[in-house]
Design a protein around this motif. Structure first.
Motif, PDB file in Angstrom:
ATOM      1  N   HIS A  45       0.849  -1.191   0.000  1.00  0.00           N
ATOM      2  CA  HIS A  45       0.000   0.000   0.000  1.00  0.00           C
ATOM      3  C   HIS A  45       0.888   1.247   0.000  1.00  0.00           C
ATOM      4  O   HIS A  45       2.110   1.151   0.121  1.00  0.00           O
ATOM      5  N   GLN A  46       0.270   2.394  -0.125  1.00  0.00           N
ATOM      6  CA  GLN A  46       1.030   3.634  -0.181  1.00  0.00           C
ATOM      7  C   GLN A  46       1.869   3.828   1.080  1.00  0.00           C
ATOM      8  O   GLN A  46       3.034   4.206   1.024  1.00  0.00           O
ATOM      9  N   ASP A  47       1.250   3.557   2.227  1.00  0.00           N
ATOM     10  CA  ASP A  47       1.957   3.605   3.505  1.00  0.00           C
ATOM     11  C   ASP A  47       1.136   2.809   4.513  1.00  0.00           C
ATOM     12  O   ASP A  47       0.071   2.272   4.185  1.00  0.00           O
ATOM     13  N   ALA A  48       1.630   2.723   5.747  1.00  0.00           N
ATOM     14  CA  ALA A  48       0.964   1.893   6.748  1.00  0.00           C
ATOM     15  C   ALA A  48      -0.462   2.349   7.032  1.00  0.00           C
ATOM     16  O   ALA A  48      -1.353   1.529   7.264  1.00  0.00           O
ATOM     17  N   SER A  49      -0.697   3.658   7.008  1.00  0.00           N
ATOM     18  CA  SER A  49      -2.033   4.168   7.320  1.00  0.00           C
ATOM     19  C   SER A  49      -3.054   3.804   6.252  1.00  0.00           C
ATOM     20  O   SER A  49      -4.255   3.861   6.502  1.00  0.00           O
ATOM     21  N   ALA A  50      -2.587   3.421   5.058  1.00  0.00           N
ATOM     22  CA  ALA A  50      -3.493   3.069   3.964  1.00  0.00           C
ATOM     23  C   ALA A  50      -3.892   1.594   3.965  1.00  0.00           C
ATOM     24  O   ALA A  50      -4.724   1.176   3.163  1.00  0.00           O
ATOM     25  N   ILE A  51      -3.330   0.817   4.875  1.00  0.00           N
ATOM     26  CA  ILE A  51      -3.647  -0.612   4.931  1.00  0.00           C
ATOM     27  C   ILE A  51      -4.972  -0.781   5.672  1.00  0.00           C
ATOM     28  O   ILE A  51      -5.077  -0.437   6.858  1.00  0.00           O
ATOM     29  N   PRO A  52      -6.010  -1.301   5.026  1.00  0.00           N
ATOM     30  CA  PRO A  52      -7.307  -1.438   5.700  1.00  0.00           C
ATOM     31  C   PRO A  52      -7.298  -2.557   6.737  1.00  0.00           C
ATOM     32  O   PRO A  52      -6.478  -3.483   6.677  1.00  0.00           O
ATOM     33  N   THR A  90      14.123  -5.046   8.040  1.00  0.00           N
ATOM     34  CA  THR A  90      14.001  -3.620   7.716  1.00  0.00           C
ATOM     35  C   THR A  90      12.553  -3.318   7.319  1.00  0.00           C
ATOM     36  O   THR A  90      12.270  -3.050   6.149  1.00  0.00           O
ATOM     37  N   PRO A  91      11.621  -3.372   8.271  1.00  0.00           N
ATOM     38  CA  PRO A  91      10.203  -3.185   7.936  1.00  0.00           C
ATOM     39  C   PRO A  91       9.932  -1.774   7.441  1.00  0.00           C
ATOM     40  O   PRO A  91      10.492  -0.802   7.938  1.00  0.00           O
ATOM     41  N   ILE A  92       9.045  -1.696   6.431  1.00  0.00           N
ATOM     42  CA  ILE A  92       8.657  -0.398   5.877  1.00  0.00           C
ATOM     43  C   ILE A  92       7.136  -0.327   5.779  1.00  0.00           C
ATOM     44  O   ILE A  92       6.455  -1.358   5.709  1.00  0.00           O
ATOM     45  N   GLY A  93       6.614   0.880   5.775  1.00  0.00           N
ATOM     46  CA  GLY A  93       5.180   1.120   5.824  1.00  0.00           C
ATOM     47  C   GLY A  93       4.343   0.370   4.810  1.00  0.00           C
ATOM     48  O   GLY A  93       3.331  -0.236   5.171  1.00  0.00           O
ATOM     49  N   PRO A  94       4.695   0.376   3.521  1.00  0.00           N
ATOM     50  CA  PRO A  94       3.837  -0.270   2.522  1.00  0.00           C
ATOM     51  C   PRO A  94       3.612  -1.766   2.750  1.00  0.00           C
ATOM     52  O   PRO A  94       2.609  -2.315   2.308  1.00  0.00           O
ATOM     53  N   PHE A  95       4.543  -2.411   3.460  1.00  0.00           N
ATOM     54  CA  PHE A  95       4.443  -3.851   3.712  1.00  0.00           C
ATOM     55  C   PHE A  95       4.348  -4.171   5.208  1.00  0.00           C
ATOM     56  O   PHE A  95       4.620  -5.302   5.621  1.00  0.00           O
ATOM     57  N   LEU A  96       3.962  -3.193   6.016  1.00  0.00           N
ATOM     58  CA  LEU A  96       4.045  -3.388   7.456  1.00  0.00           C
ATOM     59  C   LEU A  96       3.110  -4.483   7.953  1.00  0.00           C
ATOM     60  O   LEU A  96       3.423  -5.175   8.931  1.00  0.00           O
ATOM     61  N   HIS A  97       1.949  -4.680   7.319  1.00  0.00           N
ATOM     62  CA  HIS A  97       1.058  -5.766   7.717  1.00  0.00           C
ATOM     63  C   HIS A  97       1.714  -7.122   7.485  1.00  0.00           C
ATOM     64  O   HIS A  97       1.558  -8.045   8.278  1.00  0.00           O
ATOM     65  N   TYR A  98       2.475  -7.220   6.399  1.00  0.00           N
ATOM     66  CA  TYR A  98       3.172  -8.462   6.054  1.00  0.00           C
ATOM     67  C   TYR A  98       4.348  -8.722   6.991  1.00  0.00           C
ATOM     68  O   TYR A  98       4.473  -9.809   7.574  1.00  0.00           O
ATOM     69  N   THR A  99       5.220  -7.735   7.168  1.00  0.00           N
ATOM     70  CA  THR A  99       6.406  -7.948   7.993  1.00  0.00           C
ATOM     71  C   THR A  99       6.051  -8.106   9.469  1.00  0.00           C
ATOM     72  O   THR A  99       6.720  -8.849  10.193  1.00  0.00           O
ATOM     73  N   ALA A 100       5.001  -7.416   9.927  1.00  0.00           N
ATOM     74  CA  ALA A 100       4.575  -7.589  11.319  1.00  0.00           C
ATOM     75  C   ALA A 100       4.077  -9.006  11.556  1.00  0.00           C
ATOM     76  O   ALA A 100       4.368  -9.627  12.596  1.00  0.00           O
ATOM     77  N   ALA A 101       3.328  -9.547  10.593  1.00  0.00           N
ATOM     78  CA  ALA A 101       2.846 -10.928  10.722  1.00  0.00           C
ATOM     79  C   ALA A 101       4.006 -11.905  10.694  1.00  0.00           C
ATOM     80  O   ALA A 101       4.029 -12.900  11.452  1.00  0.00           O
ATOM     81  N   ARG A 153       4.980   1.108  -8.623  1.00  0.00           N
ATOM     82  CA  ARG A 153       3.909   1.953  -9.162  1.00  0.00           C
ATOM     83  C   ARG A 153       3.383   2.897  -8.088  1.00  0.00           C
ATOM     84  O   ARG A 153       3.169   4.098  -8.336  1.00  0.00           O
ATOM     85  N   LEU A 154       3.169   2.373  -6.892  1.00  0.00           N
ATOM     86  CA  LEU A 154       2.675   3.207  -5.802  1.00  0.00           C
ATOM     87  C   LEU A 154       3.684   4.287  -5.417  1.00  0.00           C
ATOM     88  O   LEU A 154       3.317   5.403  -5.044  1.00  0.00           O
ATOM     89  N   ALA A 155       4.971   3.915  -5.493  1.00  0.00           N
ATOM     90  CA  ALA A 155       6.016   4.856  -5.094  1.00  0.00           C
ATOM     91  C   ALA A 155       6.392   5.813  -6.218  1.00  0.00           C
ATOM     92  O   ALA A 155       7.124   6.790  -5.994  1.00  0.00           O
ATOM     93  N   GLY A 156       5.916   5.523  -7.439  1.00  0.00           N
ATOM     94  CA  GLY A 156       6.241   6.386  -8.567  1.00  0.00           C
ATOM     95  C   GLY A 156       7.672   6.264  -9.033  1.00  0.00           C
ATOM     96  O   GLY A 156       8.235   7.179  -9.636  1.00  0.00           O
ATOM     97  N   GLY A 157       8.308   5.087  -8.747  1.00  0.00           N
ATOM     98  CA  GLY A 157       9.697   4.879  -9.125  1.00  0.00           C
ATOM     99  C   GLY A 157       9.837   3.800 -10.172  1.00  0.00           C
ATOM    100  O   GLY A 157       8.842   3.305 -10.713  1.00  0.00           O
ATOM    101  N   PRO A 158      11.068   3.394 -10.489  1.00  0.00           N
ATOM    102  CA  PRO A 158      11.298   2.351 -11.490  1.00  0.00           C
ATOM    103  C   PRO A 158      10.800   1.002 -11.000  1.00  0.00           C
ATOM    104  O   PRO A 158      10.849   0.702  -9.808  1.00  0.00           O
ATOM    105  N   ALA A 159      10.308   0.183 -11.921  1.00  0.00           N
ATOM    106  CA  ALA A 159       9.757  -1.118 -11.568  1.00  0.00           C
ATOM    107  C   ALA A 159      10.835  -2.116 -11.219  1.00  0.00           C
ATOM    108  O   ALA A 159      10.602  -3.062 -10.480  1.00  0.00           O
ATOM    109  N   GLN A 160      12.043  -1.946 -11.764  1.00  0.00           N
ATOM    110  CA  GLN A 160      13.107  -2.912 -11.554  1.00  0.00           C
ATOM    111  C   GLN A 160      14.270  -2.261 -10.803  1.00  0.00           C
ATOM    112  O   GLN A 160      14.620  -1.105 -11.043  1.00  0.00           O
ATOM    113  N   VAL A 161      14.868  -3.034  -9.915  1.00  0.00           N
ATOM    114  CA  VAL A 161      16.081  -2.609  -9.226  1.00  0.00           C
ATOM    115  C   VAL A 161      17.159  -3.626  -9.537  1.00  0.00           C
ATOM    116  O   VAL A 161      16.926  -4.830  -9.422  1.00  0.00           O
TER     117      VAL A 161
END
Length: 258
Positions: free
Chosen positions: A97-104, A148-159, A203-211
């Protein structure tokens, strides 16, 4: 770690019965193939019917996110295999998600059900039979992203963090009964599901798809599903007979330790 094709067929798991959740594609399918190659009888599962199950494995459709789904899968495993000696929890995932607050709320719950509680429920159903035999191997597949937990995946990494804590406690509880419980935490692995998730995140971050993996991984490449499968095989084999309560991070050195 090398691919299955370059490995001798040791048959070190001959006579063992294995259940692998989420084994129809990606890391799960690689685990299924590796256990089969080592001589195990394998049953795997996915939420939907699929034609991508590795040759030689039995398959049952099941949704492990619910108590009823876990009970149905445990019953199917007893019927198909006669019991379970090796249990590998690979089913997991969540969308960014865009950030942790956007996770329903419902996706927080779904992440817990799939990435944490599915393992708790299935372990509770099958570990008592392992205790009776005084033998068993359980592997939980987590994620190096927990480091290294980050907001967009915080539901996943917390679990997944909850899964790792639970795994350690379960290992201590079951060790006197000859049951070993360990965790494998993959880093960035090249799978269709992983690529789709990274593209959505970009896509959500507006950056390149590949690293470029050369820029993020000291070993200079993405992981292969077989890299993770090899770690799982080691943990369920007698070669790891004095290893329990451990978390094996397989990430090419990408994520910081401690």
């Amino acid at each position: 770690m090398t691919t299955i094709e370059n490995e001798p067929e040791t048959r070190e798991l001959a006579g063992k019965r294995a259940l692998v959740t989420g084994g129809s594609r990606g890391i799960g399918a690689a685990v299924v193939r590796r256990l089969l190659h080592a001589g195990a009888e394998v049953l795997t599962t996915a939420r939907s019917a699929t034609s991508t199950v590795p040759d030689g494995a039995a398959f049952v459709q099941a949704d492990v996110r619910t108590r009823a789904g876990a009970e149905a899968l445990a019953a199917a495993a007893r019927e198909a295999l006669g019991g379970v000696d090796i249990l590998v929890h690979n089913a997991g995932g969540a969308r960014p998600h865009q950030d942790a607050s956007a996770i329903p709320d419902e996706e927080w719950q779904d992440a817990l059900d799939l990435n944490y509680l599915a393992a708790v429920r299935l372990d509770a159903l099958l570990a008592p039979e392992m205790r009776e035999r005084c033998s068993g191997r359980i592997v939980h597949v987590s994620s190096a992203a927990v480091l290294t937990p980050i907001g967009p995946f915080l539901h996943y990494t917390a679990a997944k963090a909850a899964l790792e804590n639970y795994s350690k406690g379960l290992a201590l509880e079951l060790a006197p009964f000859g049951i070993r419980v360990n965790t494998v935490s993959p880093g960035r692995v090249a799978t269709p599901g992983g690529e789709a998730t990274r593209e959505e995140w970009a896509r959500l971050a507006g950056g390149p798809a590949q690293v470029n993996a050369d820029d993020t991984t000291p070993l200079g490449r993405d992981g292969r599903p077989e890299d993770i499968a090899e770690a799982v095989l080691f943990l369920v084999s007698d070669r790891a007979s004095w290893l329990t309560g451990s978390n094996v991070i397989v990430d090419g050195g990408e994520f910081p330790r401690g």
